[in-house]
Design a protein around this motif. Structure first.
Motif, PDB file in Angstrom:
ATOM      1  N   ASP A  79       0.809  -1.231   0.000  1.00  0.00           N
ATOM      2  CA  ASP A  79       0.000   0.000   0.000  1.00  0.00           C
ATOM      3  C   ASP A  79       0.838   1.274   0.000  1.00  0.00           C
ATOM      4  OD1 ASP A  79      -2.370  -1.399  -0.001  1.00  0.00           O
ATOM      5  OD2 ASP A  79      -2.589  -1.357   2.183  1.00  0.00           O
ATOM      6  N   TYR A  80       1.953   1.256   0.738  1.00  0.00           N
ATOM      7  CA  TYR A  80       2.691   2.501   0.987  1.00  0.00           C
ATOM      8  C   TYR A  80       4.174   2.434   0.641  1.00  0.00           C
ATOM      9  CZ  TYR A  80      -1.507   2.912   3.862  1.00  0.00           C
ATOM     10  OH  TYR A  80      -2.809   2.918   4.302  1.00  0.00           O
ATOM     11  N   GLY A  81       4.655   1.296   0.153  1.00  0.00           N
ATOM     12  CA  GLY A  81       6.082   1.182  -0.096  1.00  0.00           C
ATOM     13  C   GLY A  81       6.836   1.286   1.218  1.00  0.00           C
ATOM     14  N   TYR A  82       7.826   2.178   1.253  1.00  0.00           N
ATOM     15  CA  TYR A  82       8.572   2.414   2.486  1.00  0.00           C
ATOM     16  C   TYR A  82       8.040   3.622   3.255  1.00  0.00           C
ATOM     17  CZ  TYR A  82      11.823  -0.973   0.589  1.00  0.00           C
ATOM     18  OH  TYR A  82      12.364  -2.136   0.088  1.00  0.00           O
ATOM     19  N   HIS A  83       7.037   4.287   2.704  1.00  0.00           N
ATOM     20  CA  HIS A  83       6.412   5.402   3.397  1.00  0.00           C
ATOM     21  C   HIS A  83       5.662   4.906   4.634  1.00  0.00           C
ATOM     22  CE1 HIS A  83       7.349   7.689  -0.169  1.00  0.00           C
ATOM     23  NE2 HIS A  83       6.700   8.756   0.265  1.00  0.00           N
ATOM     24  N   LEU A  84       5.502   5.776   5.601  1.00  0.00           N
ATOM     25  CA  LEU A  84       4.665   5.457   6.747  1.00  0.00           C
ATOM     26  C   LEU A  84       3.209   5.559   6.337  1.00  0.00           C
ATOM     27  CD1 LEU A  84       6.435   7.431   9.621  1.00  0.00           C
ATOM     28  CD2 LEU A  84       6.522   4.973   9.195  1.00  0.00           C
ATOM     29  N   LEU A  89       1.702   9.744   9.947  1.00  0.00           N
ATOM     30  CA  LEU A  89       2.420  10.926   9.485  1.00  0.00           C
ATOM     31  C   LEU A  89       1.943  12.183  10.186  1.00  0.00           C
ATOM     32  CD1 LEU A  89       2.526  10.224   5.638  1.00  0.00           C
ATOM     33  CD2 LEU A  89       4.434  10.144   7.233  1.00  0.00           C
ATOM     34  N   ASP A  90       0.756  12.118  10.793  1.00  0.00           N
ATOM     35  CA  ASP A  90       0.218  13.305  11.448  1.00  0.00           C
ATOM     36  C   ASP A  90       1.129  13.743  12.588  1.00  0.00           C
ATOM     37  OD1 ASP A  90      -1.930  13.232   9.783  1.00  0.00           O
ATOM     38  OD2 ASP A  90      -3.248  12.192  11.201  1.00  0.00           O
ATOM     39  N   GLU A  91       1.436  15.019  12.616  1.00  0.00           N
ATOM     40  CA  GLU A  91       2.243  15.562  13.697  1.00  0.00           C
ATOM     41  C   GLU A  91       1.325  16.025  14.825  1.00  0.00           C
ATOM     42  OE1 GLU A  91       5.485  15.714  14.061  1.00  0.00           O
ATOM     43  OE2 GLU A  91       5.908  14.775  12.131  1.00  0.00           O
ATOM     44  N   PRO A  92       1.756  15.858  16.080  1.00  0.00           N
ATOM     45  CA  PRO A  92       0.958  16.414  17.172  1.00  0.00           C
ATOM     46  C   PRO A  92       0.800  17.925  16.979  1.00  0.00           C
ATOM     47  CG  PRO A  92       2.698  14.994  18.007  1.00  0.00           C
ATOM     48  CD  PRO A  92       2.965  15.183  16.544  1.00  0.00           C
ATOM     49  N   PRO A  93      -0.328  18.469  17.367  1.00  0.00           N
ATOM     50  CA  PRO A  93      -0.528  19.911  17.194  1.00  0.00           C
ATOM     51  C   PRO A  93       0.499  20.715  17.978  1.00  0.00           C
ATOM     52  CG  PRO A  93      -2.209  18.963  18.628  1.00  0.00           C
ATOM     53  CD  PRO A  93      -1.457  17.820  18.039  1.00  0.00           C
ATOM     54  N   ALA A  94       1.002  21.757  17.361  1.00  0.00           N
ATOM     55  CA  ALA A  94       1.955  22.635  18.055  1.00  0.00           C
ATOM     56  C   ALA A  94       1.226  23.320  19.212  1.00  0.00           C
ATOM     57  CB  ALA A  94       2.510  23.668  17.084  1.00  0.00           C
ATOM     58  N   TRP A  95       1.898  23.371  20.340  1.00  0.00           N
ATOM     59  CA  TRP A  95       1.260  24.002  21.501  1.00  0.00           C
ATOM     60  C   TRP A  95       2.299  24.700  22.344  1.00  0.00           C
ATOM     61  CZ3 TRP A  95       2.189  23.584  26.702  1.00  0.00           C
ATOM     62  CH2 TRP A  95       1.286  24.270  27.534  1.00  0.00           C
ATOM     63  N   GLU A  96       1.900  25.838  22.869  1.00  0.00           N
ATOM     64  CA  GLU A  96       2.685  26.523  23.887  1.00  0.00           C
ATOM     65  C   GLU A  96       1.716  27.389  24.675  1.00  0.00           C
ATOM     66  OE1 GLU A  96       4.248  30.314  21.225  1.00  0.00           O
ATOM     67  OE2 GLU A  96       5.585  28.626  21.596  1.00  0.00           O
ATOM     68  N   PRO A  97       2.031  27.710  25.927  1.00  0.00           N
ATOM     69  CA  PRO A  97       1.097  28.528  26.720  1.00  0.00           C
ATOM     70  C   PRO A  97       0.922  29.903  26.088  1.00  0.00           C
ATOM     71  CG  PRO A  97       3.220  28.333  27.815  1.00  0.00           C
ATOM     72  CD  PRO A  97       3.251  27.370  26.671  1.00  0.00           C
ATOM     73  N   ASN A 191      12.832   8.757  -2.075  1.00  0.00           N
ATOM     74  CA  ASN A 191      12.544  10.011  -1.367  1.00  0.00           C
ATOM     75  C   ASN A 191      11.272   9.814  -0.538  1.00  0.00           C
ATOM     76  OD1 ASN A 191      12.110  12.561  -0.432  1.00  0.00           O
ATOM     77  ND2 ASN A 191      11.769  13.504  -2.447  1.00  0.00           N
ATOM     78  N   LEU A 192      11.445   9.598   0.733  1.00  0.00           N
ATOM     79  CA  LEU A 192      10.296   9.318   1.592  1.00  0.00           C
ATOM     80  C   LEU A 192       9.588  10.588   2.051  1.00  0.00           C
ATOM     81  CD1 LEU A 192      11.675   6.362   3.740  1.00  0.00           C
ATOM     82  CD2 LEU A 192      10.589   6.348   1.486  1.00  0.00           C
ATOM     83  N   ALA A 193      10.090  11.734   1.580  1.00  0.00           N
ATOM     84  CA  ALA A 193       9.421  12.997   1.902  1.00  0.00           C
ATOM     85  C   ALA A 193       8.287  13.298   0.932  1.00  0.00           C
ATOM     86  CB  ALA A 193      10.425  14.145   1.899  1.00  0.00           C
ATOM     87  N   THR A 194       8.173  12.525  -0.132  1.00  0.00           N
ATOM     88  CA  THR A 194       7.078  12.732  -1.081  1.00  0.00           C
ATOM     89  C   THR A 194       5.764  12.302  -0.439  1.00  0.00           C
ATOM     90  OG1 THR A 194       7.408  10.535  -2.021  1.00  0.00           O
ATOM     91  CG2 THR A 194       8.586  12.370  -3.065  1.00  0.00           C
ATOM     92  N   PRO A 195       4.636  12.852  -0.918  1.00  0.00           N
ATOM     93  CA  PRO A 195       3.341  12.520  -0.296  1.00  0.00           C
ATOM     94  C   PRO A 195       2.995  11.037  -0.361  1.00  0.00           C
ATOM     95  CG  PRO A 195       3.144  14.467  -1.687  1.00  0.00           C
ATOM     96  CD  PRO A 195       4.487  13.888  -1.960  1.00  0.00           C
ATOM     97  N   THR A 196       3.310  10.392  -1.472  1.00  0.00           N
ATOM     98  CA  THR A 196       2.968   8.973  -1.628  1.00  0.00           C
ATOM     99  C   THR A 196       4.121   8.228  -2.293  1.00  0.00           C
ATOM    100  OG1 THR A 196       1.910   9.424  -3.765  1.00  0.00           O
ATOM    101  CG2 THR A 196       0.488   9.435  -1.809  1.00  0.00           C
TER     102      THR A 196
END
Length: 264
Positions: A79-84, A89-97, A191-196
């Protein structure tokens, strides 16, 4: 341990001493509860950092068994090759007080904290963030466990059985039209930085996992590395057990915080 693929059910001896993802989430959630409770003392009732655990990584811990010996899941490769997979791939939301008083009380510094107080209430040294860490302690797997985890991988590559099975895998891959010297090279060639993943990447990844299955690469490599880790753990058991005891204290503190929160 992995629940699917060729590495399904495999767990290295050192994993007993590594901090797992679920442990980290439990500790982070307890930390968050302490932050929220502390900030409420100063009137910040809407203080709400993101709840940890919504963005799990592919690895359960630093052993990274799903990909420790390269790709190991045929379905993911198809389905994804070597991609995750996309959900990983979702990054945790950026947060700071929030800037201003909220940040000052959380960090324990800023113009809104005057002579160590905010609105007449003493701010903990280092703010609410530091107060929580003092109560919980820091969750760490320790230097020795990290060393065993890394050293066994390096040493295993020199084992004759591992060298032979890698050579068998390479021959299998060559027979499928893909020339690679070791199981880490295929993923590095894309290139694992590509979308798919491209069709070529999926073809190579699928062949890669098939050759691992054909040659028993993962089972052989895992057995050799497990033996090396068992020897290292026996030699460093006192230090490793001390680190494990520290982990247990921090985990118990986290569970206590979460238990208290659930009864409120």
């Amino acid at each position: 341990m992995p629940g699917r693929g060729l590495a399904k059910g495999l767990s290295l001896p050192v994993e007993k001493y590594l901090v797992g993802y679920t442990d980290v989430v439990e500790w982070q959630r307890a930390q968050r509860d302490l932050w929220v409770s502390c900030m409420a003392r100063f009137g910040f009732d809407s203080f709400a950092p993101p709840i940890p655990g919504a963005h799990p990584p592919i690895e359960f811990n630093d052993a990274n068994m799903p990909r420790r010996y390269g790709a190991s899941d045929a379905a993911q490769a198809a389905d994804y090759g070597y991609h995750l997979p996309p959900q990983q791939l979702d990054e945790p939301p950026a947060w700071e007080p929030a800037a201003g008083a909220e940040s000052a009380v959380f960090l324990g510094r800023g113009p809104e904290v005057s002579s160590g107080t905010h609105n007449g209430i003493t701010v903990p040294e280092g703010g609410c963030r530091a107060e929580a860490e003092r109560e919980l302690g820091h969750l760490s797997q320790g230097e020795e466990a990290t060393k065993v985890n890394a050293a066994s991988m390096r040493a295993s590559l020199k084992r004759p059985a591992v060298q032979k099975v890698i050579a068998d895998w390479a021959a299998c891959m060559k027979g499928k039209g893909h020339a690679f010297s070791d199981p880490y090279k295929p993923a590095e060639s894309f290139n694992l930085a590509t979308p798919t993943a491209s069709d070529e990447e999926i073809e190579v990844a699928t062949a890669d996992v098939a050759c691992k299955e054909q040659t028993d690469l993962i089972d052989v490599w895992y057995a050799e590395e497990s033996a090396l880790q068992t020897q290292s753990i026996a030699a460093k058991k006192a230090s490793l057990d001390a680190g494990l005891a520290q982990q247990s204290r921090v985990k118990a503190a986290a569970r206590s915080v979460l238990s208290e929160g659930s009864t409120k």
